[in-house]
Design a protein around this motif. Structure first.
Motif, PDB file in Angstrom:
ATOM      1  N   SER A  17     -11.687  -5.192  30.229  1.00  0.00           N
ATOM      2  CA  SER A  17     -11.485  -3.903  31.058  1.00  0.00           C
ATOM      3  C   SER A  17     -12.191  -2.484  30.688  1.00  0.00           C
ATOM      4  CB  SER A  17      -9.985  -3.877  31.433  1.00  0.00           C
ATOM      5  OG  SER A  17      -9.208  -3.636  30.362  1.00  0.00           O
ATOM      6  N   HIS A  18     -12.353  -2.483  29.119  1.00  0.00           N
ATOM      7  CA  HIS A  18     -12.708  -1.205  28.670  1.00  0.00           C
ATOM      8  C   HIS A  18     -14.289  -0.806  28.377  1.00  0.00           C
ATOM      9  CE1 HIS A  18     -12.745  -4.486  25.707  1.00  0.00           C
ATOM     10  NE2 HIS A  18     -13.385  -3.697  24.715  1.00  0.00           N
ATOM     11  N   LEU A  19     -15.085  -2.166  29.277  1.00  0.00           N
ATOM     12  CA  LEU A  19     -16.371  -2.013  29.088  1.00  0.00           C
ATOM     13  C   LEU A  19     -17.026  -1.304  30.143  1.00  0.00           C
ATOM     14  CD1 LEU A  19     -16.732  -5.737  27.687  1.00  0.00           C
ATOM     15  CD2 LEU A  19     -16.388  -3.544  26.440  1.00  0.00           C
ATOM     16  N   VAL A  20     -18.442  -0.944  29.731  1.00  0.00           N
ATOM     17  CA  VAL A  20     -19.372  -0.420  30.815  1.00  0.00           C
ATOM     18  C   VAL A  20     -20.597  -1.198  30.904  1.00  0.00           C
ATOM     19  CG1 VAL A  20     -18.263   2.066  30.975  1.00  0.00           C
ATOM     20  CG2 VAL A  20     -20.075   1.631  29.547  1.00  0.00           C
ATOM     21  N   CYS A  26     -25.778  -6.218  30.108  1.00  0.00           N
ATOM     22  CA  CYS A  26     -25.238  -5.457  28.768  1.00  0.00           C
ATOM     23  C   CYS A  26     -24.344  -4.865  28.774  1.00  0.00           C
ATOM     24  CB  CYS A  26     -26.480  -5.137  28.131  1.00  0.00           C
ATOM     25  SG  CYS A  26     -26.027  -4.398  26.334  1.00  0.00           S
ATOM     26  N   LEU A  27     -23.149  -4.968  27.935  1.00  0.00           N
ATOM     27  CA  LEU A  27     -21.734  -4.244  28.197  1.00  0.00           C
ATOM     28  C   LEU A  27     -21.509  -3.709  26.898  1.00  0.00           C
ATOM     29  CD1 LEU A  27     -19.546  -6.812  30.190  1.00  0.00           C
ATOM     30  CD2 LEU A  27     -21.022  -4.888  31.125  1.00  0.00           C
ATOM     31  N   ILE A  28     -21.023  -2.616  26.870  1.00  0.00           N
ATOM     32  CA  ILE A  28     -20.403  -1.818  25.762  1.00  0.00           C
ATOM     33  C   ILE A  28     -19.138  -1.016  26.060  1.00  0.00           C
ATOM     34  CG2 ILE A  28     -22.756  -1.317  24.779  1.00  0.00           C
ATOM     35  CD1 ILE A  28     -22.507   1.546  25.548  1.00  0.00           C
ATOM     36  N   HIS A  29     -18.505  -0.658  24.946  1.00  0.00           N
ATOM     37  CA  HIS A  29     -17.231   0.063  25.188  1.00  0.00           C
ATOM     38  C   HIS A  29     -17.575   1.382  25.623  1.00  0.00           C
ATOM     39  CE1 HIS A  29     -13.489   2.378  24.571  1.00  0.00           C
ATOM     40  NE2 HIS A  29     -12.866   1.171  23.932  1.00  0.00           N
ATOM     41  N   GLY A  30     -17.004   2.036  26.733  1.00  0.00           N
ATOM     42  CA  GLY A  30     -17.259   3.232  27.510  1.00  0.00           C
ATOM     43  C   GLY A  30     -17.090   4.389  26.429  1.00  0.00           C
ATOM     44  N   ALA A  31     -16.446   4.311  25.581  1.00  0.00           N
ATOM     45  CA  ALA A  31     -16.308   5.513  24.662  1.00  0.00           C
ATOM     46  C   ALA A  31     -17.652   5.758  23.690  1.00  0.00           C
ATOM     47  CB  ALA A  31     -14.960   5.203  23.892  1.00  0.00           C
ATOM     48  N   ILE A  32     -18.344   4.597  23.449  1.00  0.00           N
ATOM     49  CA  ILE A  32     -19.512   4.863  22.502  1.00  0.00           C
ATOM     50  C   ILE A  32     -20.826   5.050  23.565  1.00  0.00           C
ATOM     51  CG2 ILE A  32     -18.726   3.006  21.170  1.00  0.00           C
ATOM     52  CD1 ILE A  32     -21.098   1.414  21.730  1.00  0.00           C
ATOM     53  N   PRO A 182     -15.723   5.270  14.151  1.00  0.00           N
ATOM     54  CA  PRO A 182     -14.500   5.745  14.627  1.00  0.00           C
ATOM     55  C   PRO A 182     -13.833   4.953  15.683  1.00  0.00           C
ATOM     56  CG  PRO A 182     -16.379   7.436  14.537  1.00  0.00           C
ATOM     57  CD  PRO A 182     -17.072   5.947  14.362  1.00  0.00           C
ATOM     58  N   LEU A 183     -14.382   3.982  16.411  1.00  0.00           N
ATOM     59  CA  LEU A 183     -13.665   3.214  17.345  1.00  0.00           C
ATOM     60  C   LEU A 183     -13.439   1.757  16.776  1.00  0.00           C
ATOM     61  CD1 LEU A 183     -12.177   2.893  19.913  1.00  0.00           C
ATOM     62  CD2 LEU A 183     -14.419   2.637  20.821  1.00  0.00           C
ATOM     63  N   ALA A 184     -14.514   1.380  15.999  1.00  0.00           N
ATOM     64  CA  ALA A 184     -14.401  -0.259  15.435  1.00  0.00           C
ATOM     65  C   ALA A 184     -13.158  -0.235  14.429  1.00  0.00           C
ATOM     66  CB  ALA A 184     -15.737  -0.495  14.699  1.00  0.00           C
ATOM     67  N   ARG A 185     -13.130   0.971  13.829  1.00  0.00           N
ATOM     68  CA  ARG A 185     -11.932   0.813  12.523  1.00  0.00           C
ATOM     69  C   ARG A 185     -10.479   0.928  13.292  1.00  0.00           C
ATOM     70  NH1 ARG A 185     -15.016  -0.061   9.495  1.00  0.00           N
ATOM     71  NH2 ARG A 185     -16.178   1.192   7.772  1.00  0.00           N
TER      72      ARG A 185
END
Length: 230
Positions: A17-20, A26-32, A182-185
């Motif tokens: 649900s957090h992906l774009v 190909c999906l990634i986290h919206g914050a990156i 910063p997010l992966a941590r």
């Protein structure tokens, strides 16, 4: 930088649900998305077209990859790229041979959308099959120029780094694998040994007994990475 809270399901690759979507499939986290765009621009200024070969990968997809290797339906390779003769190995040895290049389902950083595998689209013809190998990324390799520029770009900041930059005795080096630190941590903190073990205990996975019997060693060697400042 503030991020929304991370659920256990997201850390395990069970909740997208957090992906774009940044390109078809190909999906990634919206914050990156924004920091990745900045990295694109840095590489383009050097004449390289940073492209994402692989972003988010679900738990089920990682499970299919792992099970296919454990069943002999997909090759397991050694560090030299040669097929491993799995039939002569103990279950523990088979398991660790797979984990050298393929994560357990639930333990892949690709579950988070924070990690991507990259290549240089400007360096290849349209029919080139990207393999994501060390030789492609090394000096003189087809993507060597991109990785030379990334060496400088990642050092200069921006949040991305190579989690598998060297051999620590677990996952093999993967220069093409970038992580938004910063997010992966924060995902790393959610993905505990017990969370992973509880999920695998109810999963139809090959080599389950070996996995659960050696989970402490697996978590320490293949899941926990050496602490780095990013």
């Amino acid at each position: 930088m503030n991020f929304e809270s991370i659920s256990e399901a997201q850390a395990l690759g069970l909740d997208p649900s957090h992906l774009v979507e940044i390109s078809p499939g190909c999906l990634i986290h919206g914050a990156i998305e924004a920091p990745l765009s900045t990295l694109y621009d840095k590489c383009r200024a050097d004449g390289c077209v940073l492209s994402v070969a692989s972003g988010y990968r679900s738990f089920d997809r990682q499970l299919a990859i792992f099970n296919a290797k454990a069943r002999g339906e997909r090759a397991v390779l050694d560090d030299a790229g040669r097929p491993v003769e799995m039939s002569g190995l103990s279950e523990r040895e088979q398991l660790f041979a797979i984990l050298r290049f393929s994560a357990l389902p639930g333990a892949s950083r690709h579950h988070w959308g924070t990690d991507i595998d990259v290549y240089d689209a400007a360096a290849i013809e349209p029919d080139y099959r990207v393999r994501l190998t060390y030789d492609e990324c090394a000096q003189g390799g087809v993507f060597g120029r991109l990785h030379q520029h990334l060496d400088s770009a990642l050092t200069a900041g921006g949040g991305f780094y190579r989690p598998y930059d060297c051999d620590r005795g677990g996952v093999a080096p993967e220069p093409w694998h970038l992580s938004y630190g910063p997010l992966a941590r924060r995902f790393e903190q959610v993905l505990t040994r017990d969370l992973l073990g509880d999920q695998l205990a109810v999963t139809d996975i090959e080599l389950k007994s070996a996995i659960l019997n050696h989970l402490d060693a697996i978590y320490a060697r293949f899941v926990c990475l050496q602490k780095r400042d990013v």
